[in-house]
Design a protein around this motif. Sequence first.
Motif, PDB file in Angstrom:
ATOM      1  N   THR A 428      38.454  13.358  16.999  1.00 34.80           N
ATOM      2  CA  THR A 428      40.231  13.624  16.865  1.00 34.80           C
ATOM      3  C   THR A 428      40.206  12.165  16.183  1.00 34.80           C
ATOM      4  N   LYS A 429      41.742  12.195  15.699  1.00 38.53           N
ATOM      5  CA  LYS A 429      42.081  11.173  15.448  1.00 38.53           C
ATOM      6  C   LYS A 429      41.839   9.611  16.076  1.00 38.53           C
ATOM      7  N   GLU A 430      42.029  10.114  17.804  1.00 43.78           N
ATOM      8  CA  GLU A 430      41.820   9.017  18.571  1.00 43.78           C
ATOM      9  C   GLU A 430      40.459   8.358  18.616  1.00 43.78           C
ATOM     10  N   MET A 431      39.418   9.491  18.052  1.00 42.38           N
ATOM     11  CA  MET A 431      37.913   8.228  18.292  1.00 42.38           C
ATOM     12  C   MET A 431      38.001   8.094  16.878  1.00 42.38           C
ATOM     13  N   ILE A 432      38.690   8.732  15.487  1.00 37.51           N
ATOM     14  CA  ILE A 432      38.375   7.996  14.187  1.00 37.51           C
ATOM     15  C   ILE A 432      38.464   6.427  14.038  1.00 37.51           C
ATOM     16  N   PHE A 433      40.342   6.337  15.225  1.00 44.96           N
ATOM     17  CA  PHE A 433      41.060   5.251  15.319  1.00 44.96           C
ATOM     18  C   PHE A 433      39.646   4.270  15.687  1.00 44.96           C
ATOM     19  N   SER A 434      39.745   5.131  17.337  1.00 47.62           N
ATOM     20  CA  SER A 434      38.693   3.823  17.757  1.00 47.62           C
ATOM     21  C   SER A 434      37.457   3.090  17.294  1.00 47.62           C
ATOM     22  N   ALA A 435      36.784   4.292  16.805  1.00 50.57           N
ATOM     23  CA  ALA A 435      35.797   3.986  15.976  1.00 50.57           C
ATOM     24  C   ALA A 435      35.463   3.083  14.545  1.00 50.57           C
ATOM     25  N   ALA A 436      37.167   2.359  14.141  1.00 55.23           N
ATOM     26  CA  ALA A 436      37.488   2.677  12.674  1.00 55.23           C
ATOM     27  C   ALA A 436      35.977   3.335  11.355  1.00 55.23           C
ATOM     28  N   MET A 437      36.063   4.918  11.778  1.00 53.50           N
ATOM     29  CA  MET A 437      35.898   5.344  10.865  1.00 53.50           C
ATOM     30  C   MET A 437      36.721   5.715   9.549  1.00 53.50           C
ATOM     31  N   ALA A 438      38.126   5.900   9.131  1.00 50.61           N
ATOM     32  CA  ALA A 438      38.541   6.839   8.743  1.00 50.61           C
ATOM     33  C   ALA A 438      38.288   7.034   7.081  1.00 50.61           C
ATOM     34  N   GLY A 439      38.125   8.221   6.901  1.00 51.50           N
ATOM     35  CA  GLY A 439      37.536   7.233   5.266  1.00 51.50           C
ATOM     36  C   GLY A 439      36.223   6.981   5.202  1.00 51.50           C
ATOM     37  N   LYS A 440      35.135   7.023   5.962  1.00 48.86           N
ATOM     38  CA  LYS A 440      33.768   6.587   5.842  1.00 48.86           C
ATOM     39  C   LYS A 440      33.344   7.226   5.979  1.00 48.86           C
ATOM     40  N   THR A 441      32.201   7.283   5.544  1.00 48.60           N
ATOM     41  CA  THR A 441      30.733   8.642   5.302  1.00 48.60           C
ATOM     42  C   THR A 441      30.088   8.832   6.527  1.00 48.60           C
ATOM     43  N   VAL A 442      29.224   9.174   6.878  1.00 50.80           N
ATOM     44  CA  VAL A 442      28.495   9.524   7.805  1.00 50.80           C
ATOM     45  C   VAL A 442      26.969  10.346   7.611  1.00 50.80           C
ATOM     46  N   THR A 443      25.451   9.702   7.945  1.00 51.23           N
ATOM     47  CA  THR A 443      24.904  10.124   7.362  1.00 51.23           C
ATOM     48  C   THR A 443      24.218  10.599   8.355  1.00 51.23           C
ATOM     49  N   PHE A 444      22.953  11.722   8.147  1.00 51.52           N
ATOM     50  CA  PHE A 444      22.182  12.411   9.220  1.00 51.52           C
ATOM     51  C   PHE A 444      21.130  12.532   8.937  1.00 51.52           C
ATOM     52  N   SER A 445      19.880  11.989  10.074  1.00 46.25           N
ATOM     53  CA  SER A 445      18.659  11.389   9.483  1.00 46.25           C
ATOM     54  C   SER A 445      18.154  12.103  10.321  1.00 46.25           C
ATOM     55  N   CYS A 446      18.267  13.344  10.778  1.00 42.11           N
ATOM     56  CA  CYS A 446      17.377  14.669  11.379  1.00 42.11           C
ATOM     57  C   CYS A 446      17.601  15.507  10.579  1.00 42.11           C
ATOM     58  N   TRP A 447      16.930  16.580  10.779  1.00 46.24           N
ATOM     59  CA  TRP A 447      16.379  17.278   9.117  1.00 46.24           C
ATOM     60  C   TRP A 447      17.758  18.019   9.051  1.00 46.24           C
ATOM     61  N   VAL A 448      18.685  18.137   9.497  1.00 53.96           N
ATOM     62  CA  VAL A 448      20.618  18.782   8.926  1.00 53.96           C
ATOM     63  C   VAL A 448      20.466  17.362   6.997  1.00 53.96           C
ATOM     64  N   GLY A 449      20.534  16.812   7.331  1.00 53.13           N
ATOM     65  CA  GLY A 449      20.007  15.411   6.283  1.00 53.13           C
ATOM     66  C   GLY A 449      21.745  15.507   5.323  1.00 53.13           C
ATOM     67  N   GLY A 450      22.087  14.929   4.841  1.00 52.60           N
ATOM     68  CA  GLY A 450      22.975  14.767   3.931  1.00 52.60           C
ATOM     69  C   GLY A 450      24.290  13.656   4.351  1.00 52.60           C
ATOM     70  N   SER A 451      25.056  13.923   4.579  1.00 54.67           N
ATOM     71  CA  SER A 451      26.635  13.404   4.694  1.00 54.67           C
ATOM     72  C   SER A 451      28.052  13.750   5.715  1.00 54.67           C
ATOM     73  N   VAL A 452      28.574  13.538   5.203  1.00 51.74           N
ATOM     74  CA  VAL A 452      29.976  14.156   5.583  1.00 51.74           C
ATOM     75  C   VAL A 452      30.727  12.876   5.559  1.00 51.74           C
ATOM     76  N   LYS A 453      31.612  12.849   5.013  1.00 61.57           N
ATOM     77  CA  LYS A 453      33.240  11.953   5.111  1.00 61.57           C
ATOM     78  C   LYS A 453      34.136  11.811   5.875  1.00 61.57           C
ATOM     79  N   VAL A 454      34.128  11.188   6.845  1.00 61.37           N
ATOM     80  CA  VAL A 454      35.559  11.304   8.378  1.00 61.37           C
ATOM     81  C   VAL A 454      37.032  11.341   7.537  1.00 61.37           C
ATOM     82  N   PRO A 455      37.379  12.074   7.573  1.00 57.86           N
ATOM     83  CA  PRO A 455      39.452  12.745   7.114  1.00 57.86           C
ATOM     84  C   PRO A 455      39.867  11.416   7.215  1.00 57.86           C
ATOM     85  N   ASN A 456      40.550  10.466   6.156  1.00 57.11           N
ATOM     86  CA  ASN A 456      41.419   9.578   6.839  1.00 57.11           C
ATOM     87  C   ASN A 456      42.776  10.101   7.508  1.00 57.11           C
ATOM     88  N   LEU A 457      43.174   8.727   8.091  1.00 59.43           N
ATOM     89  CA  LEU A 457      44.386   9.088   9.309  1.00 59.43           C
ATOM     90  C   LEU A 457      45.540   9.255   8.423  1.00 59.43           C
TER      91      LEU A 457
END
Length: 457
Positions: A428-457
Amino acid sequence: MTKKHYLTMIAVIMSIGLSMAQAQNPECMTNLSIYAEHAKVKNYDAAYEPWKMVYESCPDINKANFSYGEKILKHKIKNSSGSEKDGFIQDILTMYDNSLKYFPTKFPPADVAIDKALILYDNKMASDEQLFNMLDKAFKEDRKNFKNPKALYLYFSTLVDLHKAGSKELQEVFDNYDDVTEKVEAENKKLTAALSKLLAKEDAGTALTAKEGRLKKVYETNSKSYGQIASSIDSKLGDLANCENLIPLYEKSYEAKKGDVNWVKRAVGRMFAKECTDDPMFRKLFEAQLALDPSADAYMYGGVLKQKAGDNKGAIADFNKAVELETDADRKSNILYKIATTVRRNSKSQARNYAQKAINANPANGKAYLLIANLYATSANACGNTPFEKRAIYWKAADMARKAGRVDPSLSGRANKSAASYNAKAPTKEMIFSAAMAGKTVTFSCWVGGSVKVPNL
């Protein structure tokens, strides 16, 4: 006589005929112009009398007598009641018949039959048997032009109701279901193929022309209609196609039908779709298909049987053989998708590989995108070290679901619902704000691989 002179003579005769008709009733051209102008602005009441005069006096003077006449009479039907309404209904039914008489090349027989059936259905003036017989005749005699989604559903729906009333056999319901769904799929395939070209142009950064933009909307709208009808047809079939009904039906018909390759292939396909593959009848039918037509589908089903027996290596070999045998890109894509749905039980990464191959074979295979989306969503707990990272996978799943609806609008209902469900599970937006992750990238190390960009608030 040369072809040129012959065609010239025909043109002269036709023009003389038209001139004679106009000379016999000079009001026709005048009233044609009058009612056409009224009809263009949907003033159907004003158009009615001049249209009626032209239609009755000069029915063959212009196709507009029937194209505008339909709109005018439908308006009259909608805004009348009692005997007056019944009269307008009879008028439009007669007009549909006359459209074939005067302009046979402009009004396909299937379209005329569909128009008549829908008028009768909408006004509750025909029984299920009458409607089915009208549509059945049209479908069998002019399948090419039987495209109306509502009519396709009505054709199947009335048959199911007749079966439930005891007047139609279950096998006829299944045969009709196969015919109608194949028609829906064929028409939607044309739409998605045309749409794919426009989407590819957009993705390449080239703006669509005004005409292409209009066509894109038409393709999307019509594809959505076929998707809704396909869903309604499946709902109408309901439990009639469960294993409890299928198995005894095929056991009863097997000896008489085992040499009919079309019947065998449809039976195997239906049992596979309904997951009746554990029953001995499935193997019996599969072996019959393999003997009659050792095609790609047969090897795919053989792979399923080997997989159930624990022979995963043999199953994969059969799956790959199925892909090699199939030369049609769309059918190959469908086989790859079926393989993906089968192997997902043992390996999500392998399932994604087959689903991606399905997309490569047919970029409009939205079902493959939906499958990948589901594979991602069901891997959330295995794809992250923190709750935020685990929930971030849902953004990737939602993106895949949206792609499904984009490439195949007939799936847009399912795709939008899936995407909304996945987004609701993402941070949620609250989680993004609390984790200070807005606009950052999350990389997946599991079988999925790749990454996703966190939406900006």
